[in-house]
Structure formats: C-alpha cells, structure tokens
Design a protein around this motif. Structure first.
Motif, PDB file in Angstrom:
ATOM      1  N   ILE A   1       0.835  -1.211   0.000  1.00  0.00           N
ATOM      2  CA  ILE A   1       0.000   0.000   0.000  1.00  0.00           C
ATOM      3  C   ILE A   1       0.862   1.251   0.000  1.00  0.00           C
ATOM      4  O   ILE A   1       0.581   2.212  -0.722  1.00  0.00           O
ATOM      5  N   ASN A   2       1.922   1.260   0.782  1.00  0.00           N
ATOM      6  CA  ASN A   2       2.811   2.422   0.794  1.00  0.00           C
ATOM      7  C   ASN A   2       3.495   2.620  -0.551  1.00  0.00           C
ATOM      8  O   ASN A   2       3.663   3.745  -1.026  1.00  0.00           O
ATOM      9  N   HIS A   3       3.889   1.518  -1.171  1.00  0.00           N
ATOM     10  CA  HIS A   3       4.497   1.581  -2.507  1.00  0.00           C
ATOM     11  C   HIS A   3       3.520   2.177  -3.520  1.00  0.00           C
ATOM     12  O   HIS A   3       3.872   3.094  -4.282  1.00  0.00           O
ATOM     13  N   LEU A   4       2.285   1.692  -3.537  1.00  0.00           N
ATOM     14  CA  LEU A   4       1.273   2.187  -4.473  1.00  0.00           C
ATOM     15  C   LEU A   4       0.899   3.634  -4.176  1.00  0.00           C
ATOM     16  O   LEU A   4       0.641   4.421  -5.089  1.00  0.00           O
ATOM     17  N   MET A   5       0.886   4.004  -2.889  1.00  0.00           N
ATOM     18  CA  MET A   5       0.562   5.378  -2.517  1.00  0.00           C
ATOM     19  C   MET A   5       1.600   6.346  -3.063  1.00  0.00           C
ATOM     20  O   MET A   5       1.272   7.437  -3.559  1.00  0.00           O
TER      21      MET A   5
ATOM     22  N   LEU B   1      -6.666   4.593 -10.203  1.00  0.00           N
ATOM     23  CA  LEU B   1      -6.227   4.292  -8.835  1.00  0.00           C
ATOM     24  C   LEU B   1      -7.091   3.182  -8.223  1.00  0.00           C
ATOM     25  O   LEU B   1      -6.582   2.360  -7.440  1.00  0.00           O
ATOM     26  N   TYR B   2      -8.365   3.160  -8.548  1.00  0.00           N
ATOM     27  CA  TYR B   2      -9.235   2.077  -8.084  1.00  0.00           C
ATOM     28  C   TYR B   2      -8.655   0.736  -8.523  1.00  0.00           C
ATOM     29  O   TYR B   2      -8.528  -0.203  -7.725  1.00  0.00           O
ATOM     30  N   GLU B   3      -8.277   0.642  -9.793  1.00  0.00           N
ATOM     31  CA  GLU B   3      -7.679  -0.594 -10.315  1.00  0.00           C
ATOM     32  C   GLU B   3      -6.320  -0.860  -9.679  1.00  0.00           C
ATOM     33  O   GLU B   3      -5.982  -2.008  -9.378  1.00  0.00           O
ATOM     34  N   LEU B   4      -5.532   0.200  -9.501  1.00  0.00           N
ATOM     35  CA  LEU B   4      -4.185   0.036  -8.963  1.00  0.00           C
ATOM     36  C   LEU B   4      -4.223  -0.564  -7.558  1.00  0.00           C
ATOM     37  O   LEU B   4      -3.439  -1.460  -7.226  1.00  0.00           O
ATOM     38  N   PHE B   5      -5.144  -0.083  -6.717  1.00  0.00           N
ATOM     39  CA  PHE B   5      -5.188  -0.541  -5.328  1.00  0.00           C
ATOM     40  C   PHE B   5      -5.981  -1.826  -5.132  1.00  0.00           C
ATOM     41  O   PHE B   5      -5.719  -2.574  -4.190  1.00  0.00           O
TER      42      PHE B   5
ATOM     43  N   LEU C   1      -3.077  16.293  -1.872  1.00  0.00           N
ATOM     44  CA  LEU C   1      -3.043  16.541  -0.427  1.00  0.00           C
ATOM     45  C   LEU C   1      -3.757  15.434   0.333  1.00  0.00           C
ATOM     46  O   LEU C   1      -3.294  14.998   1.394  1.00  0.00           O
ATOM     47  N   ALA C   2      -4.893  14.967  -0.202  1.00  0.00           N
ATOM     48  CA  ALA C   2      -5.635  13.892   0.466  1.00  0.00           C
ATOM     49  C   ALA C   2      -4.804  12.610   0.521  1.00  0.00           C
ATOM     50  O   ALA C   2      -4.770  11.923   1.544  1.00  0.00           O
ATOM     51  N   LEU C   3      -4.124  12.280  -0.575  1.00  0.00           N
ATOM     52  CA  LEU C   3      -3.259  11.094  -0.581  1.00  0.00           C
ATOM     53  C   LEU C   3      -2.065  11.296   0.348  1.00  0.00           C
ATOM     54  O   LEU C   3      -1.604  10.350   0.995  1.00  0.00           O
ATOM     55  N   GLY C   4      -1.561  12.538   0.401  1.00  0.00           N
ATOM     56  CA  GLY C   4      -0.445  12.841   1.292  1.00  0.00           C
ATOM     57  C   GLY C   4      -0.800  12.625   2.751  1.00  0.00           C
ATOM     58  O   GLY C   4       0.016  12.135   3.539  1.00  0.00           O
ATOM     59  N   LYS C   5      -2.029  12.978   3.122  1.00  0.00           N
ATOM     60  CA  LYS C   5      -2.476  12.757   4.501  1.00  0.00           C
ATOM     61  C   LYS C   5      -2.530  11.275   4.812  1.00  0.00           C
ATOM     62  O   LYS C   5      -2.208  10.838   5.924  1.00  0.00           O
ATOM     63  N   LEU C   6      -2.937  10.475   3.825  1.00  0.00           N
ATOM     64  CA  LEU C   6      -2.959   9.027   4.023  1.00  0.00           C
ATOM     65  C   LEU C   6      -1.553   8.488   4.236  1.00  0.00           C
ATOM     66  O   LEU C   6      -1.317   7.623   5.077  1.00  0.00           O
TER      67      LEU C   6
END
Length: 305
Positions: free
Chosen positions: A126-130, A227-231, A295-300
C-alpha cells in the motif's frame, strides 16, 4: 504510450527506409491500435530514446493531407520529473516519428497485475502504491498548471521504471505520464482548450462520453478509475467489458462501485473516500483540482499505513 517491454515483440524492428535524423531502431517495445514504439539510439550521441512510429492514417489526423507531409514545427515546453519528455518530431514524407525519453520499465497495467506478487506484505504494498499515486498526481498538477487537459489518463499511459529505491519501502525510481496533446506539440504549441478525441471508454468520464468534452475534472475521474484498479486489481465497473454494459454502469446515477476496502480488506477507509469522490459521475462533486487529490493522498501517507 504502450507497455515498455520487448517480451512479446520481435527483436528485429520493421525497417523504415526513409527514416532520417541519425536514429537506429533497436527493438519494438510496445504498440497500440494506432502506433508502434521502438527503443532506439541516437547515433551521434549514443543516447537511448523511445520512438513512436505513427502510420500515415494517424498522421493525417495531425493536419497532413494524404501522401503529402511537410516537416512540422516542433516545440515541447513541458519539463517535469513526472512527465515523459518529448525531444523531437519529424516525418519521412509517409510516417511520423515522435522521439521521447526512454523509460526502462513497464506501464501501470503491469503493476496492477503483478503488485500483489511483488509485494506480498500488504503494508509495504500500500505504501508503494501510494507513492506511485502521489507522483502521478504531481505530473497532472504540472499539466493542469500549464492549462493542459490530458484527456486519456489510464494505466497504459503511465510508465514506471523497473528498478526501485528507498530506505523504508521500495518505490519506482521514475514515474512518468505519457501520451498527451500530440497534435498540439506537432504544430508547435499546445492546445489547452482542444477537445481530446478518442480514448479508452473504460476510463472516460461521463462528460467525455456524453458531451464529448474534457475538463481538468475529467482527468481527476480517469485517474480515480486508474487508482481504483491500482489498489484493488479490479475495475470499478465490475469487470464488465461489453460497451453497452460498461456505459450503463458508468452513466447510471443508481450504480456505485463497491468501496475499494470491500474488495481489499487491508485498504484504509480514508482511501475509499478519496477514490470514490474522484469517480463521482457529477463532475461538480469531484475534488476541485489535482492539488486537493494530492493533499488527500499525502495525509494518508502521513498516517503510516
């Protein structure tokens, strides 16, 4: 830009007798319905590049008349670490040749298909994909700052290097957005307001399907599907490939894709919120801009998933 892998192509390229500019084609590394891509060497400098060969029929759409192509003016002002750099464009009177930087790797489709095998640890995966998702966002932020709508964001148009780096979890050394605004580049300038023609219907926003227009929020929608497909490894349209089924689900106000965390239990609920907002069918309900998504992904990422 098609997948950067020579595994399923012949190593001996098609020969183009009239090709100029001191390039030597080495091997085919990808193809789409309208072009083929080769790894090549610029002989005077020994620089490795990628060359997209555009056939006559596709070249005509860039403004040439059948059988008559003048050498176009070419200028690409786009320079960003997450944008595939375009070096040159020329013709041989028959075909067109777009010269870009070469990424030694593959496209995001490969990541979708192989990430679970490559990263069996869910936390690392998950961290890699993020990290990959955030860098795609950075490239789109740059494009949108230049008033350019990509219009065809999908896994096949995101290139990543094969090598990874990182002290805490592996990330791709390079992540690049490709295949944007070719017609504008060839004419010597970019057309930020031009309608983007064609594209993959699986990643098109409703406004692209119905009104045949693209906006910055159309790119947000297409990236949300990507991103839906990626995750999750699944399409938000439930894997339906038939055009009528896909259109019905993509356009129906009653159909909502399953939450990503319903498909992959290890995904955080906060990611559900980000992606589901990106794929809202009403563009006014999507994030206002790519910075908001980034920014939203950065918070994650800051949550140390």
């Amino acid at each position: 830009m098609p997948v950067y892998s020579s595994a399923r192509f012949t190593t001996i390229p098609e020969r183009f007798g009239k090709m100029t500019r001191d390039y030597e084609l080495c091997e085919q590394i990808g193809e789409s319905h309208s072009s083929k891509v080769y790894r090549a060497i610029h002989k005077p400098t020994s620089k490795v590049v990628a060359i997209k060969v555009i056939p006559p029929k596709s070249l005509e759409k860039l403004g040439g008349s059948r059988g008559r192509y003048e050498e176009p003016e070419f200028h690409c002002p786009l320079k960003h670490k997450n944008i595939l750099q375009c070096y040159d464009f020329f013709t041989d009177g028959e075909r067109g040749y777009l010269v870009t930087e070469y990424v030694n790797g593959f496209n995001l489709r490969h990541c979708i298909e192989e990430s679970a095998k490559s990263f069996p640890d869910a936390h690392i995966r998950i961290n890699h994909l993020m990290d990959t998702a955030q860098r795609i966002c950075e490239g789109l932020i740059y494009l949108h700052d230049q008033k350019i709508v990509h219009g065809q964001i999908k896994p096949e148009n995101i290139l990543v290097s094969g090598d990874t780096v990182g002290p805490f979890f592996p990330v791709h050394r390079e992540v690049k957005i490709s295949d944007f605004a070719l017609a504008g580049l060839v004419k010597g300038f970019l057309h930020p307001a031009a309608r983007v023609k064609g594209g993959d219907i699986r990643y098109m926003s409703p406004e692209q399907m119905i009104k045949k227009r693209t906006t910055f929020r159309s790119d947000i929608f297409s990236l949300g599907v990507t991103l839906y497909e990626l995750f999750t490894g699944h399409s938000p349209w439930d894997g339906r490939s038939g055009k009528s089924d896909l259109l019905a689900r993509a356009l129906s106000p009653k159909f909502r894709p399953p939450l990503p965390s319903n498909l992959i239990a290890s995904l955080p609920g906060q990611l559900d919120s980000v992606i589901m907002k990106m794929v809202e069918k009403n563009e006014r309900h999507r994030p206002a801009n790519m910075v908001e998504v980034w920014l939203a992904l950065g918070k994650l990422g800051a949550l140390k998933i």
